[in-house]
Write a protein that holds these residues in place. Structure first.
Motif, mmCIF file in Angstrom:
data_model
loop_
_atom_site.group_PDB
_atom_site.id
_atom_site.type_symbol
_atom_site.label_atom_id
_atom_site.label_comp_id
_atom_site.label_asym_id
_atom_site.label_seq_id
_atom_site.Cartn_x
_atom_site.Cartn_y
_atom_site.Cartn_z
ATOM 1 N N LEU A 47 26.882 -1.895 -16.524
ATOM 2 C CA LEU A 47 26.883 -0.768 -15.591
ATOM 3 C C LEU A 47 25.550 -0.663 -14.853
ATOM 4 O O LEU A 47 25.516 -0.472 -13.633
ATOM 5 N N VAL A 48 24.472 -0.780 -15.596
ATOM 6 C CA VAL A 48 23.141 -0.702 -14.985
ATOM 7 C C VAL A 48 22.970 -1.839 -13.971
ATOM 8 O O VAL A 48 22.487 -1.620 -12.858
ATOM 9 N N TYR A 49 23.381 -3.029 -14.330
ATOM 10 C CA TYR A 49 23.276 -4.172 -13.433
ATOM 11 C C TYR A 49 24.095 -3.940 -12.160
ATOM 12 O O TYR A 49 23.628 -4.229 -11.046
ATOM 13 N N ALA A 50 25.306 -3.403 -12.311
ATOM 14 C CA ALA A 50 26.173 -3.162 -11.159
ATOM 15 C C ALA A 50 25.569 -2.124 -10.218
ATOM 16 O O ALA A 50 25.672 -2.256 -8.994
ATOM 17 N N VAL A 51 24.921 -1.112 -10.762
ATOM 18 C CA VAL A 51 24.256 -0.106 -9.924
ATOM 19 C C VAL A 51 23.090 -0.763 -9.187
ATOM 20 O O VAL A 51 22.911 -0.558 -7.983
ATOM 21 N N ARG A 52 22.299 -1.541 -9.896
ATOM 22 C CA ARG A 52 21.146 -2.207 -9.265
ATOM 23 C C ARG A 52 21.574 -3.150 -8.153
ATOM 24 O O ARG A 52 20.884 -3.294 -7.151
ATOM 25 N N ARG A 53 22.704 -3.815 -8.316
ATOM 26 C CA ARG A 53 23.193 -4.753 -7.306
ATOM 27 C C ARG A 53 23.907 -4.048 -6.152
ATOM 28 O O ARG A 53 24.246 -4.670 -5.164
ATOM 29 N N GLY A 54 24.178 -2.750 -6.305
ATOM 30 C CA GLY A 54 24.857 -2.005 -5.255
ATOM 31 C C GLY A 54 26.369 -2.043 -5.343
ATOM 32 O O GLY A 54 27.070 -1.633 -4.419
ATOM 33 N N TRP A 55 26.886 -2.538 -6.447
ATOM 34 C CA TRP A 55 28.333 -2.622 -6.629
ATOM 35 C C TRP A 55 28.941 -1.287 -7.018
ATOM 36 O O TRP A 55 30.128 -1.067 -6.820
ATOM 37 N N LEU A 56 28.137 -0.419 -7.615
ATOM 38 C CA LEU A 56 28.552 0.939 -7.978
ATOM 39 C C LEU A 56 27.618 1.942 -7.309
ATOM 40 O O LEU A 56 26.422 1.710 -7.252
ATOM 41 N N GLN A 57 28.185 3.041 -6.854
ATOM 42 C CA GLN A 57 27.382 4.119 -6.278
ATOM 43 C C GLN A 57 27.051 5.138 -7.342
ATOM 44 O O GLN A 57 27.837 5.386 -8.256
ATOM 45 N N MET A 58 25.875 5.754 -7.195
ATOM 46 C CA MET A 58 25.495 6.868 -8.051
ATOM 47 C C MET A 58 25.694 8.149 -7.265
ATOM 48 O O MET A 58 25.204 8.279 -6.157
ATOM 49 N N THR A 59 26.472 9.093 -7.831
ATOM 50 C CA THR A 59 26.720 10.367 -7.162
ATOM 51 C C THR A 59 26.306 11.517 -8.063
ATOM 52 O O THR A 59 26.162 11.360 -9.274
ATOM 53 N N ASP A 60 26.138 12.678 -7.454
ATOM 54 C CA ASP A 60 25.799 13.879 -8.232
ATOM 55 C C ASP A 60 27.009 14.713 -8.518
ATOM 56 O O ASP A 60 28.007 14.668 -8.023
#
Length: 65
Positions: free
Chosen positions: A52-65
């Motif tokens: 999950l962390v890797y996917a966020v760093r690569r831009g494959w997952l968005q972080m939302t509030d």
């Protein structure tokens, strides 16, 4: 501040849910934080969190509030 989660969701279920919608919410992140700090995790669960962390760093997952 860590929150007690009334509805317990496994790391595997959380991983599947996050990938299905393509984003990780603040609540999801808090759940992961709680799991890392308070639970004894298996190698598989740690690997899923790393993915999950890797996917966020690569831009494959968005972080939302």
């Amino acid at each position: 501040m860590l929150y007690a989660f009334s509805q317990t969701i496994s790391i595997t279920e959380l991983f599947s849910q996050v990938y299905a919608v393509g984003r990780i919410t603040k609540t999801d992140r808090q759940h992961l934080q709680y799991a890392l700090l308070e639970q004894c995790l298996s190698e598989e669960e740690i690997s899923l969190i790393d993915r999950l962390v890797y996917a966020v760093r690569r831009g494959w997952l968005q972080m939302t509030d």
